[in-house]
Write a protein that holds these residues in place. Structure first.
Motif, PDB file in Angstrom:
ATOM      1  N   PRO A  45      98.339  30.248  23.336  1.00  0.00           N
ATOM      2  CA  PRO A  45      97.836  29.905  24.675  1.00  0.00           C
ATOM      3  C   PRO A  45      98.848  29.075  25.469  1.00  0.00           C
ATOM      4  CG  PRO A  45      96.912  28.415  23.046  1.00  0.00           C
ATOM      5  CD  PRO A  45      97.754  29.403  22.276  1.00  0.00           C
ATOM      6  N   TYR A  46      99.006  29.425  26.719  1.00  0.00           N
ATOM      7  CA  TYR A  46      99.868  28.672  27.631  1.00  0.00           C
ATOM      8  C   TYR A  46      99.097  28.390  28.911  1.00  0.00           C
ATOM      9  CZ  TYR A  46     103.768  29.946  24.586  1.00  0.00           C
ATOM     10  OH  TYR A  46     104.599  30.101  23.502  1.00  0.00           O
ATOM     11  N   ASP A  47      99.543  27.346  29.605  1.00  0.00           N
ATOM     12  CA  ASP A  47      98.893  26.981  30.864  1.00  0.00           C
ATOM     13  C   ASP A  47      99.587  27.600  32.068  1.00  0.00           C
ATOM     14  OD1 ASP A  47      96.821  24.917  29.974  1.00  0.00           O
ATOM     15  OD2 ASP A  47      98.647  24.163  29.031  1.00  0.00           O
ATOM     16  N   LEU A  48     100.839  28.040  31.901  1.00  0.00           N
ATOM     17  CA  LEU A  48     101.595  28.579  33.029  1.00  0.00           C
ATOM     18  C   LEU A  48     102.828  29.309  32.521  1.00  0.00           C
ATOM     19  CD1 LEU A  48     102.211  26.951  36.448  1.00  0.00           C
ATOM     20  CD2 LEU A  48     104.238  27.557  35.125  1.00  0.00           C
ATOM     21  N   VAL A  49     103.271  30.316  33.302  1.00  0.00           N
ATOM     22  CA  VAL A  49     104.492  31.053  32.981  1.00  0.00           C
ATOM     23  C   VAL A  49     105.477  30.917  34.127  1.00  0.00           C
ATOM     24  CG1 VAL A  49     105.497  33.349  32.610  1.00  0.00           C
ATOM     25  CG2 VAL A  49     103.333  32.746  31.510  1.00  0.00           C
ATOM     26  N   ILE A  50     106.734  30.589  33.797  1.00  0.00           N
ATOM     27  CA  ILE A  50     107.841  30.624  34.758  1.00  0.00           C
ATOM     28  C   ILE A  50     108.643  31.871  34.426  1.00  0.00           C
ATOM     29  CG2 ILE A  50     109.902  29.467  35.646  1.00  0.00           C
ATOM     30  CD1 ILE A  50     108.652  26.811  34.700  1.00  0.00           C
ATOM     31  N   LEU A  51     108.764  32.773  35.375  1.00  0.00           N
ATOM     32  CA  LEU A  51     109.304  34.101  35.091  1.00  0.00           C
ATOM     33  C   LEU A  51     110.500  34.451  35.971  1.00  0.00           C
ATOM     34  CD1 LEU A  51     109.070  36.962  33.787  1.00  0.00           C
ATOM     35  CD2 LEU A  51     107.362  37.486  35.551  1.00  0.00           C
ATOM     36  N   ASP A  52     111.623  34.766  35.327  1.00  0.00           N
ATOM     37  CA  ASP A  52     112.784  35.297  36.034  1.00  0.00           C
ATOM     38  C   ASP A  52     112.556  36.794  36.243  1.00  0.00           C
ATOM     39  OD1 ASP A  52     115.261  35.605  37.186  1.00  0.00           O
ATOM     40  OD2 ASP A  52     116.362  35.570  35.295  1.00  0.00           O
ATOM     41  N   LEU A  53     113.189  37.375  37.255  1.00  0.00           N
ATOM     42  CA  LEU A  53     113.021  38.811  37.487  1.00  0.00           C
ATOM     43  C   LEU A  53     114.116  39.657  36.849  1.00  0.00           C
ATOM     44  CD1 LEU A  53     111.757  39.103  41.180  1.00  0.00           C
ATOM     45  CD2 LEU A  53     110.440  38.998  39.058  1.00  0.00           C
ATOM     46  N   THR A  54     115.327  39.084  36.739  1.00  0.00           N
ATOM     47  CA  THR A  54     116.447  39.826  36.168  1.00  0.00           C
ATOM     48  C   THR A  54     116.535  39.522  34.682  1.00  0.00           C
ATOM     49  OG1 THR A  54     117.607  39.653  38.276  1.00  0.00           O
ATOM     50  CG2 THR A  54     118.898  40.348  36.370  1.00  0.00           C
ATOM     51  N   LEU A  55     115.967  40.427  33.882  1.00  0.00           N
ATOM     52  CA  LEU A  55     115.871  40.212  32.441  1.00  0.00           C
ATOM     53  C   LEU A  55     116.435  41.424  31.697  1.00  0.00           C
ATOM     54  CD1 LEU A  55     112.214  38.848  32.430  1.00  0.00           C
ATOM     55  CD2 LEU A  55     114.263  37.493  31.947  1.00  0.00           C
ATOM     56  N   PRO A  56     116.883  41.222  30.469  1.00  0.00           N
ATOM     57  CA  PRO A  56     117.443  42.339  29.697  1.00  0.00           C
ATOM     58  C   PRO A  56     116.360  43.299  29.205  1.00  0.00           C
ATOM     59  CG  PRO A  56     117.385  40.348  28.360  1.00  0.00           C
ATOM     60  CD  PRO A  56     116.996  39.938  29.753  1.00  0.00           C
ATOM     61  N   GLY A  57     116.520  44.583  29.529  1.00  0.00           N
ATOM     62  CA  GLY A  57     115.637  45.600  28.976  1.00  0.00           C
ATOM     63  C   GLY A  57     114.342  45.837  29.715  1.00  0.00           C
ATOM     64  N   ASP A  59     112.373  44.864  33.670  1.00  0.00           N
ATOM     65  CA  ASP A  59     112.393  44.144  34.939  1.00  0.00           C
ATOM     66  C   ASP A  59     111.271  43.106  34.978  1.00  0.00           C
ATOM     67  OD1 ASP A  59     113.593  44.264  37.829  1.00  0.00           O
ATOM     68  OD2 ASP A  59     111.418  44.089  38.079  1.00  0.00           O
ATOM     69  N   GLY A  60     111.571  41.978  35.599  1.00  0.00           N
ATOM     70  CA  GLY A  60     110.587  40.906  35.672  1.00  0.00           C
ATOM     71  C   GLY A  60     109.308  41.286  36.382  1.00  0.00           C
ATOM     72  N   LEU A  61     109.388  42.207  37.345  1.00  0.00           N
ATOM     73  CA  LEU A  61     108.183  42.661  38.025  1.00  0.00           C
ATOM     74  C   LEU A  61     107.256  43.387  37.055  1.00  0.00           C
ATOM     75  CD1 LEU A  61     109.678  43.930  41.407  1.00  0.00           C
ATOM     76  CD2 LEU A  61     108.351  41.848  41.026  1.00  0.00           C
ATOM     77  N   GLU A  62     107.835  44.142  36.139  1.00  0.00           N
ATOM     78  CA  GLU A  62     107.034  44.815  35.116  1.00  0.00           C
ATOM     79  C   GLU A  62     106.390  43.795  34.182  1.00  0.00           C
ATOM     80  OE1 GLU A  62     108.867  48.748  33.618  1.00  0.00           O
ATOM     81  OE2 GLU A  62     110.592  47.516  34.168  1.00  0.00           O
ATOM     82  N   VAL A  63     107.140  42.754  33.862  1.00  0.00           N
ATOM     83  CA  VAL A  63     106.602  41.691  33.006  1.00  0.00           C
ATOM     84  C   VAL A  63     105.431  41.011  33.701  1.00  0.00           C
ATOM     85  CG1 VAL A  63     107.112  39.528  31.825  1.00  0.00           C
ATOM     86  CG2 VAL A  63     108.862  41.305  31.949  1.00  0.00           C
ATOM     87  N   ILE A  77     107.345  32.863  39.886  1.00  0.00           N
ATOM     88  CA  ILE A  77     108.588  33.610  39.809  1.00  0.00           C
ATOM     89  C   ILE A  77     109.754  32.692  40.171  1.00  0.00           C
ATOM     90  CG2 ILE A  77     109.898  35.573  40.685  1.00  0.00           C
ATOM     91  CD1 ILE A  77     107.440  36.398  39.102  1.00  0.00           C
ATOM     92  N   SER A  78     110.760  32.687  39.325  1.00  0.00           N
ATOM     93  CA  SER A  78     111.981  31.902  39.541  1.00  0.00           C
ATOM     94  C   SER A  78     113.140  32.882  39.482  1.00  0.00           C
ATOM     95  CB  SER A  78     112.107  30.832  38.456  1.00  0.00           C
ATOM     96  OG  SER A  78     113.418  30.301  38.404  1.00  0.00           O
ATOM     97  N   SER A  79     113.657  33.284  40.662  1.00  0.00           N
ATOM     98  CA  SER A  79     114.615  34.383  40.658  1.00  0.00           C
ATOM     99  C   SER A  79     115.713  34.218  41.699  1.00  0.00           C
ATOM    100  CB  SER A  79     113.881  35.707  40.919  1.00  0.00           C
ATOM    101  OG  SER A  79     114.795  36.779  40.989  1.00  0.00           O
ATOM    102  N   ALA A  80     116.898  34.729  41.342  1.00  0.00           N
ATOM    103  CA  ALA A  80     118.025  34.734  42.279  1.00  0.00           C
ATOM    104  C   ALA A  80     117.968  35.949  43.200  1.00  0.00           C
ATOM    105  CB  ALA A  80     119.341  34.740  41.501  1.00  0.00           C
ATOM    106  N   ARG A  81     117.042  36.860  42.946  1.00  0.00           N
ATOM    107  CA  ARG A  81     116.898  38.038  43.804  1.00  0.00           C
ATOM    108  C   ARG A  81     116.231  37.623  45.108  1.00  0.00           C
ATOM    109  NH1 ARG A  81     114.839  42.205  39.192  1.00  0.00           N
ATOM    110  NH2 ARG A  81     113.453  42.934  40.855  1.00  0.00           N
ATOM    111  N   SER A  82     116.971  37.790  46.205  1.00  0.00           N
ATOM    112  CA  SER A  82     116.521  37.270  47.487  1.00  0.00           C
ATOM    113  C   SER A  82     115.883  38.332  48.384  1.00  0.00           C
ATOM    114  CB  SER A  82     117.698  36.631  48.240  1.00  0.00           C
ATOM    115  OG  SER A  82     118.746  37.567  48.420  1.00  0.00           O
TER     116      SER A  82
END
Length: 222
Positions: A45-57, A59-63, A77-82
């Protein structure tokens, strides 16, 4: 202690953010593999997720979509994609906030606090609704029903009754109402609160539901 899963393949950034956020009492776990992260979320169990979009294998949107399909957990979402499209897609897929890199860790902490407060309020409202089946509180639509009948409330009346439902069985002072109901001006008088409560009683059709507590305020009867 709130537990956060950070799905981030920039391990140096993850270490910096972890060190900063731990100062505020958060317990941070980092995973750079999105497939492993999804497996972990099934088991722990977690209270929150910090998610990058550019991930190996994957895409963060799929995650993001996969997480939201399985559970109701805050996602930032924490991402460099602007690209604005990425931001719109992320929010439509169920992300609660989108923070473009680079950013100051202080802003991330503020966003985390804000999202967790919103989820806590939503959970509190849901629990209150389940506890008192006569009332149905829909915060998204700003609508309250009593015994299956939708109440025709002004914004201020809705705010007062929603606050009382969340505090059901507890005495709430007029000052509590003024401070916690956004639709009420902070300069409002006690008399104006009494007038609004009187209108709510009339709309409920059962004046005994809201009990006056002399010299203090009101209590919604269980």
């Amino acid at each position: 202690m709130k537990k956060i899963l950070m799905i981030e393949d920039d391990l140096e950034l993850a270490e910096i953010l972890t060190e900063y956020l731990e100062q505020f009492g958060y317990e941070i776990e980092t995973e750079d593999d999105p497939f492993k992260a999804l497996s972990i979320l099934k088991l722990k169990p977690y209270d929150l997720v910090i998610l990058d979009l550019t991930l190996p294998g994957m895409d963060g949107l799929e995650v993001c979509e996969a997480i939201r399909e399985r559970q109701d957990i805050p996602i930032i979402i924490s991402s460099a994609r602007s690209d604005v499209t990425d931001k719109v897609n992320a929010l439509e897929l169920g992300a609660d906030d989108y923070l473009p890199k680079p950013y100051d860790p202080r802003e991330l902490e503020a966003r985390i606090s804000s999202v967790l407060r919103r989820y806590a309020a939503k959970t509190e409202a849901k629990q209150a609704q389940e506890h008192h089946s006569d009332f149905k509180l829909d915060e998204g639509a700003m609508q309250i029903s009593y015994k299956g009948r939708a109440l025709d409330l002004t914004n201020a009346e809705y705010g007062i009754l929603a606050f009382m439902i969340k505090k059901e069985g507890m005495v709430v002072s007029r000052e509590d109402i003024i401070l916690n109901v956004n639709a009420i001006n902070e300069d409002s008088s006690n008399k104006s609160i009494d007038v609004m409560v009187g209108r709510i009683r009339n709309k409920l059709g059962d004046k005994s539901l809201i009990e006056s507590v002399r010299g203090i305020g009101y209590k919604l009867i269980k």
